[in-house]
Design an enzyme around this catalytic site. Structure first.
Site, PDB file in Angstrom:
ATOM      1  CE  LYS A 154      -4.422   0.929   0.181  1.00  0.00           C
ATOM      2  NZ  LYS A 154      -5.579   0.102  -0.210  1.00  0.00           N
ATOM      3  CG  ASP A 187      -7.223   3.325  -0.999  1.00  0.00           C
ATOM      4  OD1 ASP A 187      -7.569   2.142  -0.968  1.00  0.00           O
ATOM      5  OD2 ASP A 187      -7.417   4.092  -0.028  1.00  0.00           O
TER       6      ASP A 187
HETATM    7  N1  GLU Z   1      -7.300   0.250  -3.004  1.00  0.00           N
HETATM    8  C1  GLU Z   1      -8.050  -0.936  -3.296  1.00  0.00           C
HETATM    9  C2  GLU Z   1      -8.054  -1.846  -2.096  1.00  0.00           C
HETATM   10  O1  GLU Z   1      -8.094  -1.367  -0.990  1.00  0.00           O
HETATM   11  C3  GLU Z   1      -7.608  -1.595  -4.604  1.00  0.00           C
HETATM   12  C4  GLU Z   1      -6.179  -2.011  -4.676  1.00  0.00           C
HETATM   13  C5  GLU Z   1      -5.730  -2.496  -6.055  1.00  0.00           C
HETATM   14  O2  GLU Z   1      -6.538  -2.542  -6.979  1.00  0.00           O
HETATM   15  O3  GLU Z   1      -4.553  -2.833  -6.152  1.00  0.00           O
HETATM   16  O4  GLU Z   1      -8.088  -3.043  -2.187  1.00  0.00           O
END
Ligand code: GLU
Length: 458
Positions: A138, A178
């Site tokens: 992340k 996100d």
């Molecule tokens: N931000 C999204 C999550 O919390 C998607 C992450 C992604 O597609 O890599 O899962």
């Protein structure tokens, strides 16, 4: 070799989990959200350690709770008035035993080490649950996109990528969107990465525009996936979305497509929100107005009442949980439902909760829902549809082809059904029948733990 009685095994599992948790808290002081996410998972794993002492022998928990690495960097940029501004960028590469680090980038003033670590930690288990070959990561920045011009967002995002590009790649780490990072920001990031690298590595980011390597149905995936998951939970009690009253917090990408799918399934969605307040439209929300406001004009949700005068706007976003509903989908942000909000929802007859956001219910709220036997779909299962379709985007990029919307949506639906099945089975196997929180944590964990053991102490 001495064999432990089951009571001894239980005690040894409890003390192992407790001691690792204490180490995590000691090693990561002042990171309340990270501690919360760790605690939620650790508590579920005691029954696993009680019957699988090999996980204790390999000290799997301590290894998983320590990120592979955390990168923090300066992001300087120039605003429209010519002022030099400085934000902080992060990327946490948490765990790669199942595949390249995978997870979004968040731009929001609240972003700090605790937030990216809680999100990265959750992502490991969420990604494992999807059944796809993706590890957990992340990133983000404390940059606030609210009120910034397109030019400012572009300059900031380019500066962010000028540092981030060193750490990512289609086979190492694949960021996505996100909160605060959507198609516009992904486009700017992709352009800058491509310029620096001097080649088109399409699979380095997901959530790209359809015209340059994005996947159909990625935009819809988190919201649709959350509704597909809740559909499975409801069906287990002979219930459905049809004719139900639904409240969805937020009005970003996850919320909009959760509203869309719930409406397609015959629900009346009566309320949604942004960080300033919420709207209540007793006749059911008009989604086109919300899309126009949020996706096109980037305005506040308050303006919805200009187009729909029968709707009521209330300042403050937490009040949304006082609106009576059969199904509540918290799709805004972490800790938006505390115990008080949970008790209000229960008092008003809520039957099911589906976490569209990451960790939107705090531990006390989850406890309240479970005590009252409210169906509860935890984030790492219920909102896994977004990252699952991101993995499908990576697959399409590798094959250099594109599937139709219907193909991707059908795969998403199947993935969400499978995730639900994995949660139910794991809960059942360890004596927590029907508890999807425990089921999701165990099913997500076991796959990562087994792969970590197979790969040795690395
Ligand atoms: N931000 C999204 C999550 O919390 C998607 C992450 C992604 O597609 O890599 O899962």
């Amino acid at each position: 070799m001495t064999t432990l009685t089951s009571a001894q095994a239980q005690t040894s599992a409890e003390s192992y989990v407790q001691s690792v948790y204490e180490n995590v808290v000691r090693r990561n002081p002042h990171e309340a959200e990270f501690h919360q996410a760790v605690k939620e998972i650790f508590d579920s794993l005691v029954p696993v350690f009680a019957v699988h002492p090999e996980y204790i022998e390999h000290n799997i928990l301590e290894r998983i709770a320590e990120p592979d690495r955390v990168v923090t960097f300066r992001v300087p940029w120039v605003d429209d008035e010519g002022n030099v501004r400085v934000n902080r960028g992060f990327r946490v590469q948490f765990n790669s035993v199942l595949g390249p680090y995978k997870g979004g980038i968040r731009f929001h003033p609240s972003v700090n080490a605790s937030i990216v670590k809680f999100l990265g930690f959750e992502q490991i288990f969420k990604n494992s649950l999807t059944g796809q070959p993706i590890g957990g990561g992340k990133g983000g920045s404390d940059f606030d996109p609210k009120g910034k011009s397109d030019g400012e967002v572009m300059r900031f995002t380019q500066s962010f990528m000028t540092e981030l590009y060193k750490y990512i790649g289609p086979d190492t780490d694949v960021p996505a969107g996100d909160i605060g990072v959507g198609a516009r920001e992904i486009g700017f990031m992709f352009g800058q990465y491509k310029r620096i690298r001097g080649g088109n590595e399409a699979g380095v980011l997901t959530g790209k525009g359809i015209g340059y390597g994005g996947s159909l149905a990625r935009k819809e995936a988190t919201g649709y996936g959350c509704v597909y998951f809740v559909q499975e939970m409801l069906a287990s009690r002979g219930l459905s979305f049809r004719d139900s009253t639904v409240v969805v917090s937020g009005s970003g990408n996850v919320s909009i497509y959760a509203i869309e799918k719930a409406q397609q399934l015959g629900a009346k969605v009566v309320a949604c929100s942004d960080s300033d307040g919420y709207i209540y439209d007793p006749d059911g929300l008009d989604l086109e107005t919300i899309k126009q406001l949020k996706e096109v004009e980037r305005k506040r949700i308050k303006e919805y009442t200009l187009a729909r005068p029968q709707a009521v706007y209330t300042e403050g976003c937490s009040g949304i949980w006082s609106v009576p509903s059969d199904i509540a989908l918290p799709c805004a942000t972490q800790n938006e439902i505390d115990e008080q909000a949970a008790l209000l929802l229960i008092e008003n007859g809520v039957k099911a909760i589906g976490e569209g956001a990451n960790m939107p219910c705090n531990l006390e709220a989850i406890g309240a829902f479970q005590r009252e036997d409210v169906l509860f779909g935890p984030a790492k299962a219920a909102n896994a549809g977004g990252v699952a379709v991101s993995a499908l985007e990576m697959a399409q990029n590798s094959m250099r082809l594109a599937w139709t919307f219907e193909e991707v949506d059908a795969k998403l639906h199947e993935i969400m059904r499978n995730i639900y099945g994995r949660c139910v089975d794991a809960a059942e196997r360890y004596g927590y029948s029907g508890n999807l929180v425990v089921g999701a944590n165990i099913a997500g964990f076991v796959k990562v733990a087994d792969a970590a053991i197979a790969q040795g102490v690395v």
